[in-house]
Write an enzyme that holds these catalytic residues in place. Structure first.
Site, PDB file in Angstrom:
ATOM      1  N   ASN A  62     -29.917 -42.456 -13.372  1.00  0.00           N
ATOM      2  CA  ASN A  62     -29.484 -41.106 -13.763  1.00  0.00           C
ATOM      3  C   ASN A  62     -29.364 -40.174 -12.561  1.00  0.00           C
ATOM      4  OD1 ASN A  62     -32.344 -41.346 -13.806  1.00  0.00           O
ATOM      5  ND2 ASN A  62     -32.568 -39.535 -15.092  1.00  0.00           N
ATOM      6  N   GLU A  64     -28.961 -36.209 -11.869  1.00  0.00           N
ATOM      7  CA  GLU A  64     -29.031 -34.894 -12.515  1.00  0.00           C
ATOM      8  C   GLU A  64     -28.326 -33.830 -11.679  1.00  0.00           C
ATOM      9  OE1 GLU A  64     -33.130 -34.166 -13.623  1.00  0.00           O
ATOM     10  OE2 GLU A  64     -32.965 -35.656 -15.249  1.00  0.00           O
ATOM     11  N   CYS A  73     -26.075 -40.092 -17.063  1.00  0.00           N
ATOM     12  CA  CYS A  73     -27.140 -41.043 -17.397  1.00  0.00           C
ATOM     13  C   CYS A  73     -26.979 -42.347 -16.613  1.00  0.00           C
ATOM     14  CB  CYS A  73     -27.105 -41.377 -18.881  1.00  0.00           C
ATOM     15  SG  CYS A  73     -27.577 -40.049 -19.973  1.00  0.00           S
ATOM     16  N   GLU A  75     -27.013 -45.451 -17.671  1.00  0.00           N
ATOM     17  CA  GLU A  75     -26.121 -46.442 -18.281  1.00  0.00           C
ATOM     18  C   GLU A  75     -24.676 -46.161 -17.897  1.00  0.00           C
ATOM     19  OE1 GLU A  75     -28.452 -44.605 -19.603  1.00  0.00           O
ATOM     20  OE2 GLU A  75     -29.266 -45.412 -21.462  1.00  0.00           O
ATOM     21  N   CYS A 118     -29.232 -42.726 -25.040  1.00  0.00           N
ATOM     22  CA  CYS A 118     -28.729 -41.532 -25.734  1.00  0.00           C
ATOM     23  C   CYS A 118     -27.404 -41.849 -26.448  1.00  0.00           C
ATOM     24  CB  CYS A 118     -28.552 -40.371 -24.753  1.00  0.00           C
ATOM     25  SG  CYS A 118     -27.054 -40.454 -23.782  1.00  0.00           S
ATOM     26  N   CYS A 121     -24.287 -42.452 -24.250  1.00  0.00           N
ATOM     27  CA  CYS A 121     -24.269 -43.763 -23.580  1.00  0.00           C
ATOM     28  C   CYS A 121     -23.957 -44.876 -24.575  1.00  0.00           C
ATOM     29  CB  CYS A 121     -25.593 -44.019 -22.876  1.00  0.00           C
ATOM     30  SG  CYS A 121     -25.747 -43.027 -21.382  1.00  0.00           S
TER      31      CYS A 121
END
Ligand code: THU
Length: 171
Positions: A62, A64, A73, A75, A118, A121
């Site tokens: 990830n 940010e 993210c 993934e 999430c 993803c």
């Protein structure tokens, strides 16, 4: 009117030792990828590793942003990397791992729950399956507790909005 159920089958492994060698290696790759997370805001570090047909792996973590919504993210960084490198057709599956940077904020390893990807993803994983033209397996790691395996992304995102809805054959 009729009612029907959609079922999700989850295989639970007590530990990494129960996985075959390829999949164990993939989870370890995801854990290694997690070290590349840039997560100064949430301090929640996530790693992902994609397995390709030739046995190689592609990693993501990830990333940010001070503008929180810009965060990518793990993934999705892995999937985009694979696509950009021309491997869309070669993806077999993904391992995902995550947890707080500060181990003290986590339950003891044996009580940890596998990470749950999430919704965004899951949507991109669904597309990755269509592009690869196969069911992608998904391994969810807890970093010390049980692991989950799903044999296809459809289990994670039933009734998905996908290329079929648009009558498109994904390239
Ligand atoms: N995160 C992921 O990388 N993957 C997921 O599936 C869930 C959430 C990241 C995004 C953000 O950097 C942090 O975890 C906390 O939400």
């Amino acid at each position: 009117m009729r009612t029907f159920s959609l079922t999700t089958t989850v295989i639970e492994y007590a530990s990494l030792d129960e996985l075959n060698q390829n999949e164990r290696r993939l989870v370890l790759d995801a854990r290694r990828a997690r070290e590349e997370a840039y997560a100064p805001y949430s301090n929640f570090l996530v790693g992902a590793a994609l397995l390709l047909e030739d046995g190689t792996t592609i990693l993501g973590a990830n990333q940010e942003n001070a503008s929180y919504g810009m965060t990518a993210c793990a993934e999705r960084t892995a999937i985009w990397r694979a696509w950009l490198q021309g491997h869309a057709r070669a993806i077999l599956g993904i391992a995902i791992t995550g947890g707080m940077r500060d181990e003290h904020l986590e339950p003891p390893p044996e009580q940890r729950q596998p990470i749950r990807p999430c919704g965004a993803c899951r949507q991109v994983l669904s597309e990755a399956g269509f592009r690869a033209r196969r069911s992608l397996f998904v391994l969810l790691d807890s970093r010390g507790g049980v692991l989950y395996r799903l044999d296809d992304v459809e289990s994670l995102l039933p009734l998905s909005f996908d290329p079929r809805t648009l009558g498109v054959e994904p390239g």
